[in-house]
Motif scaffolding. Structure first.
Motif, PDB file in Angstrom:
ATOM      1  N   VAL A  28       4.682   7.583  -0.011  1.00 40.25           N
ATOM      2  CA  VAL A  28       5.150   8.267   1.203  1.00 40.25           C
ATOM      3  C   VAL A  28       6.672   8.163   1.242  1.00 40.25           C
ATOM      4  O   VAL A  28       7.268   7.313   0.569  1.00 40.25           O
ATOM      5  CB  VAL A  28       4.551   7.617   2.472  1.00 40.25           C
ATOM      6  N   PRO A  29       7.343   9.005   2.032  1.00 45.55           N
ATOM      7  CA  PRO A  29       8.792   8.876   2.164  1.00 45.55           C
ATOM      8  C   PRO A  29       9.162   7.506   2.741  1.00 45.55           C
ATOM      9  O   PRO A  29       8.411   6.911   3.511  1.00 45.55           O
ATOM     10  CB  PRO A  29       9.170  10.010   3.125  1.00 45.55           C
ATOM     11  N   MET A  30      10.325   6.996   2.372  1.00 49.62           N
ATOM     12  CA  MET A  30      10.755   5.687   2.862  1.00 49.62           C
ATOM     13  C   MET A  30      12.271   5.656   2.977  1.00 49.62           C
ATOM     14  O   MET A  30      12.982   6.225   2.152  1.00 49.62           O
ATOM     15  CB  MET A  30      10.283   4.577   1.920  1.00 49.62           C
ATOM     16  N   GLU A  51      17.336   7.947   2.109  1.00 50.20           N
ATOM     17  CA  GLU A  51      16.007   8.489   2.381  1.00 50.20           C
ATOM     18  C   GLU A  51      15.375   8.858   1.041  1.00 50.20           C
ATOM     19  O   GLU A  51      15.891   9.712   0.325  1.00 50.20           O
ATOM     20  CB  GLU A  51      16.102   9.734   3.273  1.00 50.20           C
ATOM     21  N   PHE A  52      14.261   8.205   0.713  1.00 48.80           N
ATOM     22  CA  PHE A  52      13.587   8.462  -0.551  1.00 48.80           C
ATOM     23  C   PHE A  52      12.285   9.213  -0.302  1.00 48.80           C
ATOM     24  O   PHE A  52      11.446   8.758   0.477  1.00 48.80           O
ATOM     25  CB  PHE A  52      13.290   7.146  -1.274  1.00 48.80           C
ATOM     26  N   LYS A  97       0.818  -1.212   0.000  1.00 52.07           N
ATOM     27  CA  LYS A  97       0.000   0.000   0.000  1.00 52.07           C
ATOM     28  C   LYS A  97       0.858   1.271   0.000  1.00 52.07           C
ATOM     29  O   LYS A  97       0.345   2.362  -0.229  1.00 52.07           O
ATOM     30  CB  LYS A  97      -0.924  -0.001   1.213  1.00 52.07           C
ATOM     31  N   LEU A  98       2.155   1.118   0.248  1.00 52.81           N
ATOM     32  CA  LEU A  98       3.051   2.267   0.258  1.00 52.81           C
ATOM     33  C   LEU A  98       3.485   2.673  -1.140  1.00 52.81           C
ATOM     34  O   LEU A  98       4.109   3.721  -1.308  1.00 52.81           O
ATOM     35  CB  LEU A  98       4.299   1.954   1.097  1.00 52.81           C
ATOM     36  N   PHE A  99       3.139   1.855  -2.143  1.00 57.27           N
ATOM     37  CA  PHE A  99       3.627   2.082  -3.505  1.00 57.27           C
ATOM     38  C   PHE A  99       2.489   2.149  -4.522  1.00 57.27           C
ATOM     39  O   PHE A  99       1.403   1.627  -4.300  1.00 57.27           O
ATOM     40  CB  PHE A  99       4.551   0.937  -3.952  1.00 57.27           C
TER      41      PHE A  99
END
Length: 465
Positions: free
Chosen positions: A351-353, A359-360, A85-87
């Motif tokens: 979201v940032p990851m 850090e993306f 769900k983060l992508f």
């Protein structure tokens, strides 16, 4: 991807010292130049960049947001095991839209992707797989029955014929008749529109996607696609009017499926999934089989070991055949050295990851590179040599060997493709003695979004077994 997301990536890169994070380095070559290099010299481009910038580096390609090429196994593990769900992944496959349509599984995300994936998984696993064994063997024997001693043939053309007939039979339950004969011819011609790096560039550069008439590259493609659509919609109309609930093919399964609200798939949705299955289940398998025949006959010791193993076959148990250790090693090494797809489906962060020390920011497209992972000398010593024994000596993780991608986007047809590959090779090698028509090394070259032998793999029939 919207300009705002691209700006987020640029800002993140410029402000990394203020946030304490780190963003990968990469070439500052203009986006269009990197695109051209990636299309026409993909091996050189990838190998030079990974040597200079490491196994996680920034790249820029036309038509895509800023992306990061990843060939670090630990980073890929973190990516594949993270919450899907983060992508977004479907948005990274828009290059395929002209081929498969907007409603393809490949372009879906979220619950819609999960629902469609669950629907399409069963036909390619379990008991249904065993029913395909006779089909694959019979179609292979039928296709090669007219081979003559001393004659040469194109390995890729024969493998295309076999793989297309197999997937047509699996999807539609039939591959004969005027409609399916036309479909076979048109589908091959459509994919052949992109059979070189030059013609493939039209898929990557939107400005080239212009219909200048039937003699233009894009114009020919659009007209072939329209003819295929007419055949597919004709089949859909007939199936709906028949309403035969006893049919067991994949198309019938799709037509009978209902969502939570009791709604079935529309004709357009059916068409797009059928195109996806035909494309994914035909082109990749045909290319891999052509490579397998090349490597088996390019390496005499490999051929002899494989034939010795096949001589011990005393059964028609397809499951047992598919478990033969050296056959499996040969197939795995074929998929390793020149995978058909050189990248997995990209993941675009919502979201940032943080992955490893990087850090993306949201909007970053992360692209695991299958080719670079498969050619890491620390994982695969002498990576440019064809050595099936490496798959007998150790077990590789799903983040070191990933010819079918990974995570929630791993190819649903993986088991089917491997099963088909093994049975086709066993049937051919058990019936005929073959040799390469010439011993010149063959390199991979871009063919649309996939990679295939740069020149035809010509084989000669030496005798019957």
């Amino acid at each position: 991807m919207k300009d705002g997301v691209l700006n987020m990536v640029v800002i993140a890169e410029e402000s990394q010292n203020n946030t304490g994070g780190k963003f990968p380095d990469g070439p500052n070559t203009p986006r269009f130049i990197q695109t051209i290099q990636g299309i026409f010299q993909p091996r050189k481009y990838l190998e030079e960049r990974v040597l200079k910038y490491g196994d996680i580096y920034r790249a820029k390609f036309s038509g895509f947001p800023a992306q990061v090429v990843v060939s670090n196994p630990q980073a890929i593990q973190e990516l594949f095991t993270a919450d899907s769900k983060l992508f977004e992944s479907g948005s990274g496959n828009t290059i395929l839209q002209p081929l498969v349509g907007d409603s393809s599984l490949l372009l879906m995300d979220g619950e819609r992707h999960l629902h469609q994936r669950r629907l399409l998984m069963p036909p390619f696993h379990g008991e249904r797989m065993r029913t395909y064994g006779d089909l694959i063997c019979n179609l292979t024997t039928e296709t090669i029955s007219n081979w003559e001693i001393g004659k040469t043939f194109s390995a890729r053309a024969v493998m295309q014929e076999i793989s297309l007939r197999v997937i047509l039979r699996a999807v539609f339950g039939v591959d004969e008749g005027e409609r399916f004969e036309k479909l076979r011819v048109l589908f091959k011609e459509m994919l052949d529109s992109f059979n070189s790096p030059l013609t493939s560039s039209v898929l990557f550069i939107k400005a080239l996607q212009r219909d200048w008439g039937p003699w233009s590259l894009w114009g020919r493609f659009l007209r072939k696609r329209q003819q295929i659509d007419e055949l597919l919609y004709g089949e859909i109309r007939e199936r709906r009017s028949e309403n035969n609930v006893e049919r067991q093919d994949i198309m019938s399964l799709l037509m009978s499926a209902r969502d939570e609200e009791g709604q079935g798939m529309t004709d357009v949705e059916l068409r797009d999934e059928l195109m996806t299955l035909l494309f994914a289940g035909h082109e990749t398998t045909a290319t891999t089989l052509a490579w397998a025949l090349y490597w088996i006959h390019h390496s005499p010791e490999v051929r002899e070991k494989l034939l010795k193993e096949l001589e011990g076959i005393k059964t028609r148990d397809f499951t047992e055949i598919s478990r033969l250790p050296y056959l499996n090693a040969v197939c795995s090494e074929t998929l390793r050295i020149y995978p058909v797809a050189w990248f997995t489906f990209a993941r675009t962060l919502k979201v940032p990851m943080r992955i490893l020390d990087y850090e993306f920011p949201a909007g970053t497209m992360l692209s695991p590179c299958i080719y670079l992972i498969h050619h890491r000398p620390d994982i695969y010593p002498e990576p440019n040599s064809f050595k099936p024994e490496r798959f007998l000596e150790r077990q590789f993780s799903a983040y070191e060997f990933l010819p079918f991608g990974g995570g929630n986007r791993r190819c649903i047809g993986m088991a089917f493709a491997l099963f088909e590959m093994k049975l086709v090779l066993v049937n051919i090698l058990s019936q005929y003695t073959l040799a390469l028509a010439n011993k010149r090394p063959i390199q991979p070259a871009r063919r649309g979004i996939t990679f295939a032998p740069a020149t035809d793999v010509r084989m000669v029939v030496k005798g019957k077994r």
